[in-house]
Design a protein around this motif. Structure first.
Motif, mmCIF file in Angstrom:
data_model
loop_
_atom_site.group_PDB
_atom_site.id
_atom_site.type_symbol
_atom_site.label_atom_id
_atom_site.label_comp_id
_atom_site.label_asym_id
_atom_site.label_seq_id
_atom_site.Cartn_x
_atom_site.Cartn_y
_atom_site.Cartn_z
ATOM 1 N N GLN A 1 1.250 3.848 -3.401
ATOM 2 C CA GLN A 1 0.588 5.147 -3.272
ATOM 3 C C GLN A 1 1.525 6.295 -2.938
ATOM 4 O O GLN A 1 1.068 7.441 -2.855
ATOM 5 C CB GLN A 1 -0.507 5.065 -2.201
ATOM 6 C CG GLN A 1 -1.619 4.076 -2.534
ATOM 7 C CD GLN A 1 -2.694 4.034 -1.469
ATOM 8 O OE1 GLN A 1 -3.383 5.027 -1.236
ATOM 9 N NE2 GLN A 1 -2.834 2.889 -0.815
ATOM 10 N N SER B 1 0.836 -1.208 0.000
ATOM 11 C CA SER B 1 0.000 0.000 0.000
ATOM 12 C C SER B 1 0.867 1.254 0.000
ATOM 13 O O SER B 1 0.614 2.209 -0.750
ATOM 14 C CB SER B 1 -0.924 0.008 1.212
ATOM 15 O OG SER B 1 -1.894 -1.014 1.124
ATOM 16 N N THR C 1 -6.979 2.288 6.306
ATOM 17 C CA THR C 1 -6.240 2.465 5.050
ATOM 18 C C THR C 1 -5.432 3.756 5.125
ATOM 19 O O THR C 1 -5.659 4.611 5.998
ATOM 20 C CB THR C 1 -7.191 2.548 3.845
ATOM 21 O OG1 THR C 1 -8.093 3.665 4.029
ATOM 22 C CG2 THR C 1 -8.001 1.260 3.688
#
Length: 491
Positions: free
Chosen positions: A71, A67, A196
């Motif tokens: 990102q 992740s 998240t």
């Protein structure tokens, strides 16, 4: 603080950050500016075992790392093996192993967790050449006394903790992020319903690892570059997003399109004491110097593969007396030179009338009949300046012409006439100044200067750029040429 002294210090520090069990653009960095050189590190994700929901801990840990990688500007290189995070930790009697492990543990490598700590990241740093510290190892210990599972959404009422969001948080510490207390973020100091990465987290990493974009920077090519270090300039601590180095720095970018040996020199005035650094675009320093050319003149030489590089012209902290010059401020002239086994490919195809052409332009300076190409010579050396054009297939065999132009440091344009002389360009008298008329072949070679000695015409120092081009007689007002010049530096 002197950059060279910092480079040799290599002092290893130990710190820790964790996530609390209680229930965070305002991203926070480690105040020392700690981060990984090159915006990347390798982690070992092979934590043994499977969560109650059936997801292996290793998979959840890997997904958390992916992740961040997917990102942000940071990259986690993943090794799916297990690595004990306590190997080499303080109290173990062993030195750091410079690898990043992760595991569950009932203690922090022998030290007790407090009652509200879910996980802890322990990291080691080394002082670097830019006045901050490089992260060199970061290990995570997840508190095995805490009930973990893997799930999305709000925290469960049974107080079972989602492992993946804890891993996301701890990996944020691994990269150099501190706790965030005001904005919604995975880096909030207490675990909550966020599972998240949030915009604040992403922007924090991107700013921390944004490299040269933290300061104004200027593209340069080969030849002389003029600048000054003065109040109002970017500081190293601005460039690094942390640290204590408040010295001035000018930032340049250099595009290298083929492997070559590059040399940087600075000459200062007004007593400025300068330091010269060559780095990649993530500010991983490749070379640094302050005096190798003598008389307090820094010189950096490196064999570079094709790519983009950062050049930093720096001085010393404002509260430190410069060891070589008299002051931390003043003017400088930097020489950017190269040596290559082949002519440089010259980028940026141009034309007088905006036409498109499938041509290739090359050029360079040689002292040994093309065995090597350079751009710097002395005033007493004999040299050639050569150009070469691979002509567009549509133009081959046609009657045409070639053009040679020189641009002086004052911006004056000189063109080479058929008699070999360079004269001032008068666009009001001639649109395209022809050097030679030819039936265009597949490759056209052009002698810009041949067996030339600068001292013979009274030149001791000069920085001049040359351009070559061609056209066809069927369209005499159109000229195809290049943007990147053939540089000649006499000094």
């Amino acid at each position: 603080m002197r950059k060279i002294q910092q480079a040799l210090a290599a002092l290893v520090l130990l710190s820790a950050s964790g996530l609390l069990i209680m229930s965070a653009t305002a991203y926070e960095f480690d105040p020392l500016g700690n981060k990984w050189p090159g915006a990347r590190t390798t982690i070992y994700t092979g934590i043994p075992g499977v969560s109650a929901s059936g997801v292996p801990w290793a998979q959840a840990y890997r997904e958390a790392a992916e992740s961040w990688t997917n990102q942000t500007a940071f990259t986690f290189n993943i090794v799916p093996d297990f690595l004990d995070p306590c190997v080499g930790q303080t109290g173990s009697g062993q030195p750091p192993d410079f690898r990043n492990g992760a595991a569950f543990g009932s203690t922090i490598c022998g030290r007790q967790f407090n009652s509200q700590t879910i996980a802890v990241t322990v990291f080691f740093t080394e002082f670097n050449t830019l006045g901050s510290a490089d992260l060199v190892e970061a290990d995570i210990v997840f508190n095995s006394n805490v009930p973990f599972d893997t799930y999305d959404g709000n925290q469960r009422v049974d107080r079972v903790v989602d492992f993946r969001r804890v891993a996301l948080h701890e990996l944020g510490h691994v990269m150099g992020l501190a706790h965030e207390n005001t904005a919604l973020a995975i880096m909030n100091p207490s675990i909550g319903n966020t599972f998240t990465l949030q915009q604040d987290d992403i922007e924090g990493v991107n700013v921390l690892y944004s490299g040269i974009s933290n300061c104004e920077n200027r593209p340069v090519t080969f030849g002389w570059v003029y600048g000054d270090l003065n109040a109002g300039d970017c500081l190293i601590q601005d460039l690094q997003q942390g640290g204590s180095d408040d010295s001035y720095v000018d930032v340049y970018t250099l595009q290298v399109d083929q492997p070559m040996r590059v040399t940087l020199d600075t000459v200062t005035s007004g007593g400025l004491d300068s330091v010269l650094l060559l780095a990649d675009m993530k500010l991983d320093v490749l070379e640094i110097d302050e005096n190798s050319a003598g008389a307090c003149r820094p010189r950096v030489t490196a064999n570079l593969p094709a790519g983009e590089y950062a050049i930093l012209v720096n001085t010393y902290s404002n509260n430190t007396r410069p060891p070589c010059g008299e002051t931390n401020t003043g003017n400088y002239r930097m020489s950017v030179t190269y040596e290559s086994p082949s002519m440089l490919t010259l980028n940026g195809r141009q034309s007088f009338q905006g036409g498109q052409v499938n041509a290739l332009f090359r050029g360079g300076v040689t002292r040994n009949n093309g065995q090597t190409y350079i751009n710097r010579v002395s005033s007493t050396e004999r040299f050639d300046v050569k150009g070469e054009i691979t002509v567009d297939p549509n133009h081959r065999g046609q009657p045409g012409f070639v053009v040679v132009a020189g641009i002086t440091p004052e911006g004056e344009i000189l063109v080479k006439h058929p008699n070999g002389d360079f004269v001032g360009y008068r666009p009001d008298l001639e649109l395209v100044p022809v050097f030679e008329r030819r039936t265009l072949q597949a490759v056209e070679s052009i002698d810009i200067l041949k067996q030339f000695v600068a001292r013979d015409i009274g030149v001791s120092t000069i920085d001049i750029d040359f351009l070559i081009g061609y056209g066809v007689d069927s369209n005499p007002n159109e000229l195809y040429f290049h943007q990147q010049p053939i540089n000649l530096l006499v000094e």
